[in-house]
Design a protein around this motif. Structure first.
Motif, PDB file in Angstrom:
ATOM      1  N   LEU A  72       1.196  -1.332  -0.329  1.00 13.79           N
ATOM      2  CA  LEU A  72       0.068  -0.032  -0.281  1.00 13.79           C
ATOM      3  C   LEU A  72       0.765   1.525  -0.141  1.00 13.79           C
ATOM      4  O   LEU A  72       0.196   2.259  -0.576  1.00 13.79           O
ATOM      5  CB  LEU A  72      -0.979  -0.278   1.348  1.00 13.79           C
ATOM      6  N   HIS A  73       1.865   1.367   0.813  1.00 11.64           N
ATOM      7  CA  HIS A  73       2.863   2.270   0.652  1.00 11.64           C
ATOM      8  C   HIS A  73       3.550   2.829  -0.973  1.00 11.64           C
ATOM      9  O   HIS A  73       3.861   4.261  -1.105  1.00 11.64           O
ATOM     10  CB  HIS A  73       4.216   1.688   1.909  1.00 11.64           C
ATOM     11  N   LEU A 103       8.950   2.043  -5.440  1.00  9.38           N
ATOM     12  CA  LEU A 103       9.618   1.479  -4.185  1.00  9.38           C
ATOM     13  C   LEU A 103      11.457   0.901  -3.639  1.00  9.38           C
ATOM     14  O   LEU A 103      11.626   1.312  -5.342  1.00  9.38           O
ATOM     15  CB  LEU A 103       9.238   0.042  -4.051  1.00  9.38           C
ATOM     16  N   ASP A 104      11.742   1.153  -2.624  1.00 10.06           N
ATOM     17  CA  ASP A 104      12.585   0.787  -2.344  1.00 10.06           C
ATOM     18  C   ASP A 104      13.041  -0.149  -2.211  1.00 10.06           C
ATOM     19  O   ASP A 104      14.500  -0.880  -1.831  1.00 10.06           O
ATOM     20  CB  ASP A 104      13.359   1.591  -1.865  1.00 10.06           C
ATOM     21  N   THR A 109      -0.684   2.495   7.178  1.00 10.42           N
ATOM     22  CA  THR A 109       0.782   2.191   6.824  1.00 10.42           C
ATOM     23  C   THR A 109       1.707   2.409   7.460  1.00 10.42           C
ATOM     24  O   THR A 109       2.808   2.218   7.763  1.00 10.42           O
ATOM     25  CB  THR A 109       1.118   3.177   5.432  1.00 10.42           C
ATOM     26  N   MET A 110       1.130   2.700   8.952  1.00 10.12           N
ATOM     27  CA  MET A 110       2.110   3.633   9.645  1.00 10.12           C
ATOM     28  C   MET A 110       2.274   2.821  11.029  1.00 10.12           C
ATOM     29  O   MET A 110       3.599   2.180  11.738  1.00 10.12           O
ATOM     30  CB  MET A 110       1.162   4.538  10.275  1.00 10.12           C
ATOM     31  N   ILE A 111       0.859   0.834  10.599  1.00  8.54           N
ATOM     32  CA  ILE A 111       1.374   0.209  11.230  1.00  8.54           C
ATOM     33  C   ILE A 111       2.366  -0.535  11.074  1.00  8.54           C
ATOM     34  O   ILE A 111       3.386  -1.259  11.407  1.00  8.54           O
ATOM     35  CB  ILE A 111      -0.090  -0.838  11.051  1.00  8.54           C
ATOM     36  N   ASP A 112       2.745  -0.881   9.683  1.00  8.82           N
ATOM     37  CA  ASP A 112       3.964  -1.068   8.394  1.00  8.82           C
ATOM     38  C   ASP A 112       5.644  -0.572   9.310  1.00  8.82           C
ATOM     39  O   ASP A 112       6.213  -1.457   9.269  1.00  8.82           O
ATOM     40  CB  ASP A 112       3.134  -0.823   8.001  1.00  8.82           C
ATOM     41  N   ALA A 113       4.842   0.872   9.307  1.00 11.26           N
ATOM     42  CA  ALA A 113       6.072   1.373   9.652  1.00 11.26           C
ATOM     43  C   ALA A 113       6.665   1.211  11.501  1.00 11.26           C
ATOM     44  O   ALA A 113       8.114   0.970  11.786  1.00 11.26           O
ATOM     45  CB  ALA A 113       6.301   3.231   9.847  1.00 11.26           C
ATOM     46  N   ALA A 114       6.355   1.104  12.082  1.00 11.50           N
ATOM     47  CA  ALA A 114       5.901   0.333  13.308  1.00 11.50           C
ATOM     48  C   ALA A 114       7.025  -1.207  13.164  1.00 11.50           C
ATOM     49  O   ALA A 114       7.925  -1.047  13.972  1.00 11.50           O
ATOM     50  CB  ALA A 114       4.191   0.723  14.278  1.00 11.50           C
ATOM     51  N   ALA A 123      10.244   4.517   4.573  1.00 13.77           N
ATOM     52  CA  ALA A 123      11.424   4.081   3.427  1.00 13.77           C
ATOM     53  C   ALA A 123      12.957   4.147   4.692  1.00 13.77           C
ATOM     54  O   ALA A 123      14.189   3.572   4.037  1.00 13.77           O
ATOM     55  CB  ALA A 123      11.932   5.058   2.498  1.00 13.77           C
ATOM     56  N   VAL A 124      13.485   5.340   5.272  1.00 12.81           N
ATOM     57  CA  VAL A 124      14.631   5.366   6.108  1.00 12.81           C
ATOM     58  C   VAL A 124      14.325   4.375   6.585  1.00 12.81           C
ATOM     59  O   VAL A 124      15.658   3.673   6.869  1.00 12.81           O
ATOM     60  CB  VAL A 124      14.558   6.995   6.539  1.00 12.81           C
TER      61      VAL A 124
END
Lengths: 246, 246
Positions: free
Chosen positions: A81-82, A89-90, A127-132, B132-133
């Motif tokens: 989703l990001h 994507l990276d 997407t913020m859960i993914d980052a967490a 991404a970072v």
DNA sequence: CGACACGTTGAGATATATCAAACGTGGTGG
DNA sequence: CCACCACGTTTGATATATCTCAACGTGTCG
């Protein structure tokens, strides 16, 4: 609705109506063979992928052909989703096992985001859960030794799979080889193998041909210094997670 | 506008009007002393923090009082914008040096998101760069040795600071002790010190009292297998980053 | 001038990587 | 049905990176 299968098992965070809207956006449902790479770093994306069945991962390659997994996905996850805000994507995205995925074109997301601000928020939240989870992985790699890393990862998988009804907290299927686990934990597969042996010998956890059996959950959690707070599983804010654990 | 100072240095991604809207949302501007902790894990947040001047970090504590940094912020970064959708954080946020920050109440963000859909997208995008970072940091910890980790991190800082006009690609101030650097790279401070010495002796980079001087950028990049793509610095999509590198 | 934070160095311990080989097992073709 | 292959797993021996503990240096600031 095909999302019923897993998405409903979780604390309901998308309303039925919202799930219907999301499913309306699904262009097609496809099956992917194991190891199939569906996105390569740098590509411009025009769609995102909802994982319906099986396991997927995201990884970054190094110069020598080795790779570091940066995420593992379970059914119900909105895998990339990001890629909707980021556009390119990276990292790569691939199936670990045979999987079933639902494809959501970004055009459909555009429409959803415009028409349903509440869903836009929930997608962002997701997407913020993914980052967490990324941050928990940073902790794992930076502060834990090999045994702790494996323990922490298995705790996470158990919690996430339990949230979608695919683990009872003791036993679950995990479509990973020891080499995959090594790439998750920043270890060699040889060392991973040895650590798994001691974990088995100490009667903490057994991993055999992608079946995980946790014998002593408390010790496993302690070994991995695991606290599930970062998964936000009990969240019921208006922001709460739209799908799966993401 | 106080955001002119750094925000304008970057590829323009927020329009002047949008920057004005954002600044309208700023409730106050405060100075923080070094090491000041402004958010603790688990707290419920009602505001987010825009870093105007100085360096900040985010970190996760382990059981033994050690910590793993999961992010370092430079002027222009929206340090805890992810706290807006998440509500409560999975980590602490603190100043590294004396800093100046602008406080944006979540109520103001609510209004912005409602009234300006384009800004909502840019804010989301911004949090995706942050993620991404995180992934680049996972690669760093999982696949690089001590020298590579330090090199990779210094390359990242150089690129990010250059983007906001605080580095010329060769020299820049970095408000970090060797112990901080160790907590970023998952190393002990003793080992960090030794690696820094060899980096200095090999004429690659010198770090002295938080001044970094890169003597051989090419070798530093190679050592850290650094590729700045994940910073999305040249992005000019309608999604592009609203502030600083985040 | 003393205190304190930060940086530096040494010696020894330990975790993990590396290289190499063997083992098991499920699947496939002859 | 067997032989064999591919893949994942297991083990051993050795090398090496990083940690640990302990001490000492150095600059800064009150």
């Amino acid at each position: 609705m095909f999302t019923d299968k897993y998405l409903r098992r979780r604390k309901e965070t998308l309303t039925d109506a919202e799930r219907a809207v999301l499913e309306d956006g699904v262009a097609k449902v496809v099956e992917l063979p194991p190891r199939k790479v569906i996105v390569e770093a740098g590509e411009t994306l025009s769609q995102s992928t909802l994982l319906v069945d099986g396991f997927m991962c995201r990884y970054i390659d190094d110069r020598n052909g080795f790779r570091q997994l940066v995420a593992v996905h379970v059914p119900g996850d909105f895998v990339d989703l990001h890629g909707y805000p980021l556009r390119r994507l990276d990292h790569d995205v691939a199936a670990l096992t045979t999987t079933t995925v639902a494809i959501v074109p970004h055009g459909a997301l555009d429409r959803i985001v415009e028409q349903y601000p509440a869903m836009a928020r929930k997608l962002w939240y997701s997407t913020m859960i993914d980052a967490a989870v990324h941050r928990a992985w940073l902790f794992r790699l930076g502060r834990l030794d090999a045994g702790g890393r494996i323990a922490h990862f298995l705790c996470e998988m158990s919690a996430r799979l339990e949230a979608v009804g695919l683990s009872d907290g003791r036993r679950f299927a995990l479509g990973l080889t020891q080499a995959d686990l090594a790439e998750i934990c920043g270890l060699t597969s040889v060392h991973t193998n040895r650590v798994l042996r001691t974990l088995r010998e100490e009667n903490i956890v057994t991993l055999r041909s992608s079946q995980v059996e946790i014998h002593d959950p408390a010790r496993l959690r302690r070994l991995g210094q695991f606290d599930a707070a970062y998964l936000y599983l009990d969240d019921t804010t208006p922001w709460a997670s739209p799908v799966g654990n993401l």
